[in-house]
Every structure is written in structure tokens, then in C-alpha cells.
Design an enzyme around this catalytic site. Structure first.
Site, PDB file in Angstrom:
ATOM      1  N   PRO A  59      10.159 -15.391   6.787  1.00 64.43           N
ATOM      2  CA  PRO A  59       8.504 -15.515   6.161  1.00 64.43           C
ATOM      3  C   PRO A  59       8.167 -14.113   6.077  1.00 64.43           C
ATOM      4  CG  PRO A  59       8.695 -15.757   8.692  1.00 64.43           C
ATOM      5  CD  PRO A  59      10.225 -15.734   8.239  1.00 64.43           C
ATOM      6  N   GLY A  60       7.274 -13.894   4.918  1.00 63.39           N
ATOM      7  CA  GLY A  60       6.675 -12.693   4.668  1.00 63.39           C
ATOM      8  C   GLY A  60       5.164 -12.895   4.701  1.00 63.39           C
ATOM      9  N   ARG A  61       4.402 -13.435   3.773  1.00 62.57           N
ATOM     10  CA  ARG A  61       3.220 -13.774   3.828  1.00 62.57           C
ATOM     11  C   ARG A  61       2.573 -14.351   4.627  1.00 62.57           C
ATOM     12  NH1 ARG A  61       1.456 -14.883  -1.509  1.00 62.57           N
ATOM     13  NH2 ARG A  61       3.554 -15.141  -2.282  1.00 62.57           N
TER      14      ARG A  61
ATOM     15  N   ARG B 153      -2.232  -8.587  -7.368  1.00 62.03           N
ATOM     16  CA  ARG B 153      -1.907 -10.356  -7.317  1.00 62.03           C
ATOM     17  C   ARG B 153      -2.968 -11.221  -8.173  1.00 62.03           C
ATOM     18  NH1 ARG B 153      -2.568 -13.167  -3.457  1.00 62.03           N
ATOM     19  NH2 ARG B 153      -0.713 -14.516  -3.714  1.00 62.03           N
TER      20      ARG B 153
ATOM     21  N   CYS C  46      -8.266   0.175 -16.969  1.00 62.24           N
ATOM     22  CA  CYS C  46      -8.354  -0.106 -18.689  1.00 62.24           C
ATOM     23  C   CYS C  46      -7.591  -1.351 -19.065  1.00 62.24           C
ATOM     24  CB  CYS C  46      -8.285   1.132 -19.325  1.00 62.24           C
ATOM     25  SG  CYS C  46      -9.390   2.360 -19.053  1.00 62.24           S
ATOM     26  N   GLU C  47      -7.793  -2.510 -18.347  1.00 67.24           N
ATOM     27  CA  GLU C  47      -7.117  -3.767 -18.665  1.00 67.24           C
ATOM     28  C   GLU C  47      -7.994  -4.945 -18.553  1.00 67.24           C
ATOM     29  OE1 GLU C  47      -3.620  -4.249 -19.779  1.00 67.24           O
ATOM     30  OE2 GLU C  47      -3.171  -2.107 -19.284  1.00 67.24           O
TER      31      GLU C  47
ATOM     32  N   TYR D  38       1.947  -8.483  -0.003  1.00 66.03           N
ATOM     33  CA  TYR D  38       1.903  -8.216  -1.432  1.00 66.03           C
ATOM     34  C   TYR D  38       0.643  -7.501  -2.282  1.00 66.03           C
ATOM     35  CZ  TYR D  38       5.873 -11.308  -0.833  1.00 66.03           C
ATOM     36  OH  TYR D  38       6.907 -12.028  -0.106  1.00 66.03           O
TER      37      TYR D  38
HETATM   38  C1  LIG Z   1      10.152 -13.001  -0.988  1.00 68.09           C
HETATM   39  C2  LIG Z   1      10.981 -13.770  -0.328  1.00 68.09           C
HETATM   40  C3  LIG Z   1      10.763 -13.981   1.189  1.00 68.09           C
HETATM   41  C4  LIG Z   1       9.512 -14.048   1.431  1.00 68.09           C
HETATM   42  O1  LIG Z   1       8.420 -14.914   0.852  1.00 68.09           O
HETATM   43  P1  LIG Z   1       7.194 -15.278   1.482  1.00 68.09           P
HETATM   44  O2  LIG Z   1       6.534 -16.152   0.528  1.00 68.09           O
HETATM   45  O3  LIG Z   1       6.633 -14.100   1.580  1.00 68.09           O
HETATM   46  O4  LIG Z   1       7.423 -15.895   2.631  1.00 68.09           O
HETATM   47  C5  LIG Z   1      12.098 -14.452   1.710  1.00 68.09           C
HETATM   48  N1  LIG Z   1      13.247 -14.492   1.233  1.00 68.09           N
HETATM   49  C6  LIG Z   1      13.633 -14.186   0.109  1.00 68.09           C
HETATM   50  C7  LIG Z   1      14.961 -14.236  -0.369  1.00 68.09           C
HETATM   51  C8  LIG Z   1      12.544 -13.464  -0.625  1.00 68.09           C
HETATM   52  O5  LIG Z   1      12.933 -13.188  -1.977  1.00 68.09           O
END
Ligand SMILES: *Cc1c(COP(=O)(O)O)cnc(C)c1O
Length: 413
Positions: free
Chosen positions: A273-275, A311, A341-342, A370
């Protein structure tokens, strides 16, 4: 008004934990990213506890937010890391991560990156090309490394319920290997004497609207590996969604975990997980420069733009706008736009907002993922400062200073 356990109004002033965001903006200026390390830790713990029945490790996806301060905090909490470049691996090592807690994913790893990762002794390679296996095997042989763990990334050819730019598991996407390719590789693992084919990797997309694609992909993966007892680990990737809009529900993890649990008995489960760990722990603070009424619209021009937060321009993403000082009363329909400028440089479209004036400050919420990691210097804009509020919630510090014009010119001659 409470946005989450760390970000809320207290006596009309927007706070991150115990700190008034206005106090940070006064000292550091704008635009500035501010992150709650307390909220990041709480999000990590929430996932860790929810997935504990599956007894796997959580590898935080560094590309969401690679701030060293964030990485250090998560490393200290016991997280592993999911990296998509040698640069990210280097940042994790600098932040104190153990090499064996790092996984390396990506559709285009260079041979130099593979050699770097093998030399660091990272835990896993998520593999997306047949030739990549030879490169890893050769690098391992050259360095005397053995039993390098690889997880084959399956492209399950399912279309996830999300923005097209965030879907990665459909047949037309560049990611992963087809089921046929995975099946074939698993019959000839002895060609790669230095590799341990211990896992399968899946990542069907980001900000997933439901679990259907994940479960379909998982079922396909389990069917593929049924005859291959060496495969003991299933890496489910990331993609857990985040509540970006007021009123969005934070999805319950319990349902997903129980659906997974029945399928994954006997496997080690990894997550990336990132987000869902960093998004709602961060805000981008900006100042209103101008308010312009034109063509029947109200344009609120702020000093943050698509260069700092891409985003909305890239994914049509939604970020709520919260004034640092809460105002009650009349609201107005406005476009919150940046100076770049977009025409795409609109951070919030058609929002009902309090009447803002030049000099007012606002926070773009849920900007911890992100945001800074995708920021650029477009229009020769120095990248913003980053501030972290400590795990205790009581102190704050600048963890990355604002870039200067000298920084922008530094690599040129
Ligand atoms: C981007 C990515 C993640 C993380 O995705 P989230 O939506 O931020 O949780 C995990 N694994 C891989 C391979 C990714 O490319």
C-alpha cells in the site's frame, strides 16, 4: 470539523495534530507540504492489524511519498518498502530500512539497477519480463548471491474499477506477464540456478473502487501456482482506496481480509500500500494571490499549481480545499487555479467555497500521496518545502527546504 484523527479544525483554526497549520505557513511560506507522522503511523498500524490474520508483511510503496522523514518514520515502525527504481532503494537504505525488507518492482529495470539491488541484498524482485530473470540470475552469479527471491508479476487481464491511468491489470497494459508466460517460466525454473521462484505478484491498479478485480486476479494466480509448491508467497500489490471527498466512506478492510483469508490459507501474504498510508496524512498549503471574476465565473488564483500537485491535471483527481481559518456564512462557486501557463492547471473545479480574498491561506487536503513525489519544476518553479509534524503530534520541523533559484540552475553549465 474533523477530517481525520490528525487533521481538523480546533477553535476555527486548521490543525495537524497539536500544530496550527497557519503557524507553519507564517514561518515557512507557501506552497508547502505538511505531513502528520502520527497519522502515517496510525494508517500503517490500521492496515497491519487488519491484515494480521493473513500474517504477511506490509511493504510501503515509496513512490507515493519518498520523503526521507516519512521513510525513517515507517522504517522505525517496522514497515518494509516497495521500490520501483534503484533511486528509491537507495532512499530506503538511507532511511534505515533493512535490505531484506525491500521489494523491487517495475516493468523496466535496467541492468545497472538490478546489479545495485542484488548488491544491496534486497528481499524480493517482482519480475515483469523473461529477460529480466536472466539479468538477475547473472548479477547474482557475478556477486556470489544465492536463492534470490523472485515473484513473477501476473497480468491477470482484468480491468479494475478505477481511472484508466490507474488501471494496471488489463490485457492491454504494459505491466506483468501473461498467465501463459508465468506458467511456462514455472516449468523451467532450473534455467535460473541463482533464483528462488517463491512468489507471485499482483497489482491490478490504484484507488480501486471495489475488490472484484483483486479477487478475480487472485483466483487466477492461485490456479496457476496450484501445481508449484515452491510458490509460497502471494504479493497482492497496493491500490487500497482513500476517501478524497468529504462524505466518502473509508472502505472497511475487514470484508476484504475475510474474502482473502479463505483463499490464502497456507500462503505468506505481502501487501504494497502507498496511498492508503500517506494520502490523508498530508496537505498542500497555499496562499490566495488573486480573486478574479470573469465570464460569469470566480477564479481563485493560488500560489500552488500543477507543478506542485499534478493529480487534478493528470487524473482529474479531487482534492478538497479547506481555508486555514474556518469561515462560516456565504459561499461562492469557484475555480481554484494555479499560476502555471496551462489550461489544465486547475486544482479544484466548480467548488462551493467560502468567499476567499487575496492573502487568505488554504490547504488542499489528502495530498500526502503522489503530491511531492510527482512535483516538477515546470515553469521554473522551485519545488515546495516539506514539513513534518512529529509522531507525538507536538512538534514540527522543515524536513526538506524549499528549492532556490540556485538549485534550479545547479546542474547546468
Ligand atoms: C503504485 C504501486 C503500488 C502502490 O499503489 P497505491 O495505490 O499507492 O497503494 C503498489 N505496487 C505496485 C507494483 C505499484 O506500482
Amino acid at each position: 470539523m474533523v477530517f481525520n484523527s490528525s487533521i481538523r479544525y480546533v477553535d476555527g483554526s486548521l490543525r495537524i495534530d497539536d500544530v496550527a497549520v497557519a503557524a507553519i505557513a507564517r514561518e515557512v511560506g507557501t506552497p508547502t507540504y505538511v505531513y502528520s507522522l502520527k497519522r502515517i503511523g496510525a494508517n500503517y498500524e490500521r492496515l497491519r492489524e487488519a491484515f494480521a490474520p493473513l500474517a504477511g508483511q506490509i511493504h510501503y510503496s515509496v513512490k507515493a511519498n519518498g520523503s526521507l522523514a516519512v521513510l525513517r518514520s515507517l522504517a522505525a515502525a517496522g514497515a518494509g518498502f516497495d521500490c520501483v527504481s534503484a533511486g528509491e532503494i537507495d532512499r530506503c537504505v538511507r532511511a534505515g530500512a533493512r535490505a531484506e525488507d525491500i521489494v523491487f518492482a517495475g516493468v523496466g529495470k535496467t541492468r545497472a539497477e538490478i546489479a545495485f539491488a542484488v548488491s544491496q541484498g534486497i528481499g524480493w524482485f517482482n519480475v515483469e519480463n523473461l529477460a529480466e530473470l536472466s539479468y538477475i540470475n547473472n548479477a547474482a552469479a557475478a556477486m556470489g548471491a544465492d536463492a534470490v527471491k523472485v515473484a513473477l508479476r501476473l497480468n491477470p487481464q482484468v480491468t479494475a474499477n478505477t481511472h484508466p491511468y490507474m488501471a494496471t491489470g488489463h490485457g492491454a497494459a504494459k505491466f506483468g506477464l501473461t498467465a501463459d508466460a508465468v506458467g511456462e517460466i514455472l516449468t523451467r525454473t532450473s534455467d535460473f540456478s541463482r533464483l528462488d521462484f517463491a512468489g507471485i505478484h499482483l497489482h491490478v491498479g490504484s484507488q480501486l473502487g471495489d475488490t472484484a478485480a483483486t479477487l478475480t486476479a487472485l483466483d487466477a494466480a492461485l490456479e496457476l501456482v496450484a501445481g508449484h509448491p515452491r510458490v509460497r508467497t502471494i504479493n497482492l500489490g497496493g491500490g487500497l482506496p482513500v476517501a478524497y471527498r468529504f462524505g466518502d466512506e473509508q472502505p472497511s478492510l475487514g470484508g476484504l481480509v475475510s474474502q482473502l483469508d479463505s483463499r490464502l490459507r497456507g500462503y505468506e501474504v505481502l501487501l504494497e500500500p502507498g496511498r492508503s498510508i500517506v494520502a490523508d496524512a498530508g496537505v498542500l498549503v497555499a496562499e490566495v494571490l488573486y480573486v478574479k471574476r470573469q465570464a460569469g465565473q470566480v477564479f481563485t488564483i493560488i500560489d500552488a499549481s500543477m507543478s506542485e500537485l499534478v493529480r487534478p491535471a493528470l487524473y482529474d483527481a479531487h482534492h478538497e480545499v479547506a481555508p486555514l481559518r474556518k469561515t462560516i456564512g456565504e459561499t461562492v462557486r469557484a475555480q481554484v487555479a494555479g499560476p502555471v501557463c496551462e489550461s489544465a492547471d486547475v486544482l479544484a473545479r466548480d467548488r462551493q467555497l467560502p468567499r476567499l480574498q487575496a492573502g487568505d491561506r488554504v490547504a488542499l487536503l489528502t495530498a500526502g500521496a503522489y503530491g511531492m513525489s510527482m512535483a516538477s519544476n515546470y515553469n521554473a518553479r522551485p519545488r515546495p518545502a516539506e514539513v513534518v509534524v512529529s509522531e507525538s503530534g507536538a512538534e514540527w520541523r522543515v524536513s526538506r527546504r524549499r528549492e532556490s533559484f540556485d538549485d534550479l540552475a545547479r546542474f547546468e553549465k
